[in-house]
Design a protein around this motif. Sequence first.
Motif, PDB file in Angstrom:
ATOM      1  N   GLU A   3       0.829  -1.196   0.000  1.00 19.88           N
ATOM      2  CA  GLU A   3       0.000   0.000   0.000  1.00 19.88           C
ATOM      3  C   GLU A   3       0.863   1.245   0.000  1.00 19.88           C
ATOM      4  N   THR A   4       0.460   2.227  -0.821  1.00 18.37           N
ATOM      5  CA  THR A   4       1.172   3.502  -0.859  1.00 18.37           C
ATOM      6  C   THR A   4       0.617   4.374   0.262  1.00 18.37           C
ATOM      7  N   ARG A   5       1.248   4.282   1.432  1.00 15.95           N
ATOM      8  CA  ARG A   5       0.657   4.873   2.637  1.00 15.95           C
ATOM      9  C   ARG A   5       0.593   6.390   2.563  1.00 15.95           C
ATOM     10  N   GLU A   6       1.525   7.011   1.874  1.00 15.02           N
ATOM     11  CA  GLU A   6       1.543   8.459   1.840  1.00 15.02           C
ATOM     12  C   GLU A   6       0.571   9.031   0.820  1.00 15.02           C
ATOM     13  N   ARG A   8      -2.788  10.067  -0.667  1.00 16.73           N
ATOM     14  CA  ARG A   8      -4.208  10.338  -0.472  1.00 16.73           C
ATOM     15  C   ARG A   8      -4.715  10.863  -1.812  1.00 16.73           C
ATOM     16  N   ALA A  28      -3.326   4.966   0.083  1.00 18.67           N
ATOM     17  CA  ALA A  28      -3.830   4.801   1.444  1.00 18.67           C
ATOM     18  C   ALA A  28      -5.302   5.159   1.525  1.00 18.67           C
ATOM     19  N   SER A  29      -5.727   6.151   0.749  1.00 15.99           N
ATOM     20  CA  SER A  29      -7.139   6.528   0.713  1.00 15.99           C
ATOM     21  C   SER A  29      -7.475   7.033  -0.682  1.00 15.99           C
TER      22      SER A  29
END
Length: 296
Positions: A3-6, A8, A28-29
């Motif tokens: 997942e690309t956490r940074e 949005r 991430a979102s």
Amino acid sequence: MSETREMRLVALGFGYSARAFVRQARPASVVGTTRSIEKADDLHRRGVRSIVCEAGQGSETLSEALRNATHVLVSAGPDADGDPFLHEFERDLAHAQDLEWIGYLSTIGVYGDHRGAEVDERSACLPMADRGVWRLEAEAAWQALGRRIDVPVGIFRLAGIYGPGRNQFISLETGRAKRIIKPGQVFNRIHVEDIAQTLVAAVGRPAHRVYNVADNEPAPPEDVVAYAASLMGVEPPPAVAFDEASLTPMQRSFYGEVKRVSNARIISELGVRLLYPTYREGLSALWESGRWRESI
């Protein structure tokens, strides 16, 4: 892929290419806009926070999402009044403190007719149809915004898109396929998964840059229909001369433009290696998977 956490992500116009990008990038979102409740329900099932919003209409929910975004992908089409999302939400984008990248999905139609010559990102843009003019103007507007707010804007000029749920097998099965013969006519295409991997690569190397997203082989459209028919084991539709074909004005306008689109920049600068370099690999993979009817 982790997942690309940074990331949005806000997708202005959450359509076919945006779905493929999200599957590969795994942000991430995700917030996506749509124009219908039915599509909003589908996005919700996919884990996407949906906002029902007509382009050009204000939405406080979307304004807030844009102000909090790190990445924005734009695929909604412009009209004679320009890009509707840019007009409505430019201030929110300017106040997005964490914004790192904007991607704008355009079309190779902005090049217009080059009489069969090769075009790259430095070639003259000579759009023949209004929609091509509007796209070119929208490209410039997004690029200008990027320069003003110091956020890299990538312009992605897409060739004819195909993939799961959108391909010649479906056209053949439904009787919509046509084998139109116009000597010298060729088109580039691009598999939706290759669009997605190009966008992922561009996110990793954000830049104010224009990219052609096309396959390696501009080909006569009748060849593509015939190849798909051969894989299905069915007879292709009869050949029809272009001058005798029953086409809509928009379909006919596509045949008024002939060019061979170079994809060298995405290969040399972004390191993209196409999963489906030509329509043959793309159609063969779709047929062999047995999932060519299923959309992504």
